[in-house]
Design a protein around this motif. Structure first.
Motif, PDB file in Angstrom:
ATOM      1  N   VAL A  53       0.942  -1.056  -0.086  1.00 15.74           N
ATOM      2  CA  VAL A  53       0.133  -0.046  -0.152  1.00 15.74           C
ATOM      3  C   VAL A  53       0.950   1.297   0.141  1.00 15.74           C
ATOM      4  N   ALA A  54       1.670   1.218   0.932  1.00 18.49           N
ATOM      5  CA  ALA A  54       2.620   2.497   1.276  1.00 18.49           C
ATOM      6  C   ALA A  54       3.490   2.816  -0.293  1.00 18.49           C
ATOM      7  N   ASP A  55       4.130   1.600  -0.869  1.00 14.49           N
ATOM      8  CA  ASP A  55       4.962   1.707  -2.102  1.00 14.49           C
ATOM      9  C   ASP A  55       3.950   2.185  -3.104  1.00 14.49           C
ATOM     10  N   ALA A  56       3.102   1.518  -3.454  1.00 12.11           N
ATOM     11  CA  ALA A  56       2.124   2.065  -4.370  1.00 12.11           C
ATOM     12  C   ALA A  56       1.544   3.468  -4.454  1.00 12.11           C
ATOM     13  N   VAL A  57       1.188   3.814  -3.245  1.00 12.02           N
ATOM     14  CA  VAL A  57       0.701   5.099  -2.881  1.00 12.02           C
ATOM     15  C   VAL A  57       1.809   6.411  -3.160  1.00 12.02           C
ATOM     16  N   PHE A  58       2.746   6.156  -2.095  1.00  6.91           N
ATOM     17  CA  PHE A  58       3.940   7.102  -2.125  1.00  6.91           C
ATOM     18  C   PHE A  58       5.128   6.937  -2.913  1.00  6.91           C
ATOM     19  N   GLY A  59       5.119   5.700  -3.511  1.00  3.35           N
ATOM     20  CA  GLY A  59       6.269   5.481  -4.297  1.00  3.35           C
ATOM     21  C   GLY A  59       6.075   5.228  -5.910  1.00  3.35           C
ATOM     22  N   SER A  60       4.778   5.528  -6.341  1.00  2.00           N
ATOM     23  CA  SER A  60       4.479   5.296  -7.694  1.00  2.00           C
ATOM     24  C   SER A  60       5.617   5.964  -8.436  1.00  2.00           C
ATOM     25  N   ASN A  61       5.475   5.262  -9.755  1.00  2.00           N
ATOM     26  CA  ASN A  61       6.530   6.151 -10.839  1.00  2.00           C
ATOM     27  C   ASN A  61       5.839   6.191 -12.192  1.00  2.00           C
ATOM     28  N   PRO A  62       5.536   7.467 -12.526  1.00  2.00           N
ATOM     29  CA  PRO A  62       5.763   8.669 -12.038  1.00  2.00           C
ATOM     30  C   PRO A  62       4.989   9.039 -10.597  1.00  2.00           C
ATOM     31  N   LYS A  63       5.222   9.881  -9.726  1.00  2.00           N
ATOM     32  CA  LYS A  63       4.469  10.056  -8.432  1.00  2.00           C
ATOM     33  C   LYS A  63       3.215  10.783  -8.836  1.00  2.00           C
ATOM     34  N   ILE A  64       2.180  10.373  -7.994  1.00  3.45           N
ATOM     35  CA  ILE A  64       1.033  11.018  -7.918  1.00  3.45           C
ATOM     36  C   ILE A  64       0.945  12.195  -7.350  1.00  3.45           C
ATOM     37  N   PHE A  65       0.396  13.123  -7.897  1.00  2.00           N
ATOM     38  CA  PHE A  65       0.451  14.684  -7.494  1.00  2.00           C
ATOM     39  C   PHE A  65       0.243  14.722  -5.995  1.00  2.00           C
ATOM     40  N   ASP A  66       0.918  15.509  -5.322  1.00  4.50           N
ATOM     41  CA  ASP A  66       0.825  15.788  -3.775  1.00  4.50           C
ATOM     42  C   ASP A  66      -0.636  16.287  -3.593  1.00  4.50           C
ATOM     43  N   ASP A  67      -1.314  16.879  -4.396  1.00  2.00           N
ATOM     44  CA  ASP A  67      -2.700  17.582  -4.287  1.00  2.00           C
ATOM     45  C   ASP A  67      -3.549  16.439  -4.086  1.00  2.00           C
ATOM     46  N   VAL A  68      -3.293  15.259  -4.838  1.00  2.00           N
ATOM     47  CA  VAL A  68      -4.347  13.974  -4.609  1.00  2.00           C
ATOM     48  C   VAL A  68      -4.136  13.404  -3.252  1.00  2.00           C
ATOM     49  N   LEU A  69      -2.897  13.116  -3.154  1.00  4.86           N
ATOM     50  CA  LEU A  69      -2.610  12.487  -1.630  1.00  4.86           C
ATOM     51  C   LEU A  69      -2.791  13.267  -0.478  1.00  4.86           C
ATOM     52  N   ALA A  70      -2.581  14.650  -0.643  1.00  4.05           N
ATOM     53  CA  ALA A  70      -2.799  15.493   0.550  1.00  4.05           C
ATOM     54  C   ALA A  70      -4.272  15.516   1.056  1.00  4.05           C
ATOM     55  N   LYS A  71      -5.130  15.537  -0.010  1.00  2.00           N
ATOM     56  CA  LYS A  71      -6.578  15.671   0.100  1.00  2.00           C
ATOM     57  C   LYS A  71      -7.288  14.168   0.584  1.00  2.00           C
ATOM     58  N   ALA A  72      -6.521  13.106  -0.081  1.00  2.00           N
ATOM     59  CA  ALA A  72      -6.968  11.670   0.367  1.00  2.00           C
ATOM     60  C   ALA A  72      -6.612  11.454   1.431  1.00  2.00           C
ATOM     61  N   PHE A  73      -5.159  11.729   2.276  1.00  2.00           N
ATOM     62  CA  PHE A  73      -4.998  11.348   3.530  1.00  2.00           C
ATOM     63  C   PHE A  73      -5.045  12.381   4.591  1.00  2.00           C
ATOM     64  N   GLN A  74      -5.576  13.584   4.116  1.00  2.00           N
ATOM     65  CA  GLN A  74      -5.848  14.885   4.882  1.00  2.00           C
ATOM     66  C   GLN A  74      -4.647  15.446   5.848  1.00  2.00           C
ATOM     67  N   LEU A  75      -3.704  15.414   4.675  1.00  2.00           N
ATOM     68  CA  LEU A  75      -2.206  15.906   5.365  1.00  2.00           C
ATOM     69  C   LEU A  75      -1.825  17.183   4.444  1.00  2.00           C
ATOM     70  N   ASP A  76      -0.958  17.841   5.110  1.00  2.00           N
ATOM     71  CA  ASP A  76      -0.280  19.040   4.527  1.00  2.00           C
ATOM     72  C   ASP A  76       0.600  18.599   3.359  1.00  2.00           C
ATOM     73  N   LYS A  77       0.775  19.111   2.349  1.00  2.00           N
ATOM     74  CA  LYS A  77       1.308  18.903   1.150  1.00  2.00           C
ATOM     75  C   LYS A  77       2.803  18.809   1.270  1.00  2.00           C
ATOM     76  N   LYS A  78       3.567  19.280   2.122  1.00  3.18           N
ATOM     77  CA  LYS A  78       4.788  19.430   2.673  1.00  3.18           C
ATOM     78  C   LYS A  78       5.021  17.855   2.964  1.00  3.18           C
ATOM     79  N   ILE A  79       4.208  17.528   4.247  1.00  4.22           N
ATOM     80  CA  ILE A  79       4.451  16.299   4.726  1.00  4.22           C
ATOM     81  C   ILE A  79       4.213  15.002   3.488  1.00  4.22           C
ATOM     82  N   VAL A  80       3.363  15.213   2.526  1.00  2.36           N
ATOM     83  CA  VAL A  80       3.302  14.228   1.502  1.00  2.36           C
ATOM     84  C   VAL A  80       4.559  14.338   0.627  1.00  2.36           C
TER      85      VAL A  80
END
Length: 216
Positions: free
Chosen positions: A182-209
């Motif tokens: 799960v972690a590799d697929a979401v945060f380690g995809s190639n190319p990377k998923i836009f941080d806007d997508v992950l920030a909204k999905a995980f409710q995190l600041d984009k800097k943390i993403v």
């Protein structure tokens, strides 16, 4: 009356043909149809039966501990049809799972297989999560000799919570079960998923993403 019998037999034969016709289970993430001459199949080519030997059905070395010197403290040694040619088409495979103290086999899925995990040494916390919307966690602490089942395609994990190294054996219902962390697929995809997508999905600041993505 004869016409009725003919109609009945026709319907039965059609029903039987539908029952016998089905797609084989996928053994890879996808198999795009191709018109070129190169042969790519869903699985492995079969060896000439006259050339088959006993060694095609055996493997040595699963008694050797895997290298767990990594950030997760775990190593999965998969034994599938690539290592034992005789497993081809039989629908089974297995793996050795080595866990350092507090080592983790991270949340992951096997898209093509259910799994039964048996702990040989140590004390391990295991669990799986059901599909949405329930997302229910089924978990248990395993001791030596205990087993736990992970249903096909569901996210599951193993964490060593004991005071010694742990080792287990997993049996899987596919010759190529697949592994999707799960972690590799979401945060380690190639190319990377836009941080806007992950920030909204995980409710995190984009800097943390961005920082998490940099770790992969």
């Amino acid at each position: 009356m004869a016409a009725h019998y003919i109609l009945l037999l026709t319907l039965l034969s059609m029903a039987n043909s539908f029952a016998m016709a089905y797609d084989s289970s996928p053994l890879q993430d996808f198999c795009v149809a191709s018109n070129n001459s190169q042969l790519i199949i869903n699985g492995l080519l079969c060896k000439n039966p006259k050339l088959v030997e006993a060694d095609d059905f055996s493997f040595s070395g699963l008694d050797i501990a895997g290298n767990t010197m990594n950030r997760l403290g775990s190593k999965v040694t998969l034994l599938n049809a690539e290592q034992i040619a005789g497993l081809n088409t039989l629908g089974v495979s297995m793996a050795r799972v080595d866990l350092e103290i507090y080592g983790l086999n991270p949340p992951h899925t096997h898209p093509r297989a259910s799994e039964i995990f048996t702990l040989l040494e140590g004390k391990v916390y295991v669990g799986f999560i059901t599909s949405s919307p329930e997302n229910k966690l089924f978990s248990k602490v395993l001791n030596k000799g205990d087993s736990f089942v992970f249903p096909k395609g569901l996210i599951h994990f193993e964490l060593n919570i004991g005071k010694t190294k742990a080792v287990g054996i997993a049996a899987l219902g596919s010759q190529n079960p697949g592994f999707n962390s799960v972690a590799d697929a979401v945060f380690g995809s190639n190319p990377k998923i836009f941080d806007d997508v992950l920030a909204k999905a995980f409710q995190l600041d984009k800097k943390i993403v961005d920082w998490v993505q940099s770790q992969f």
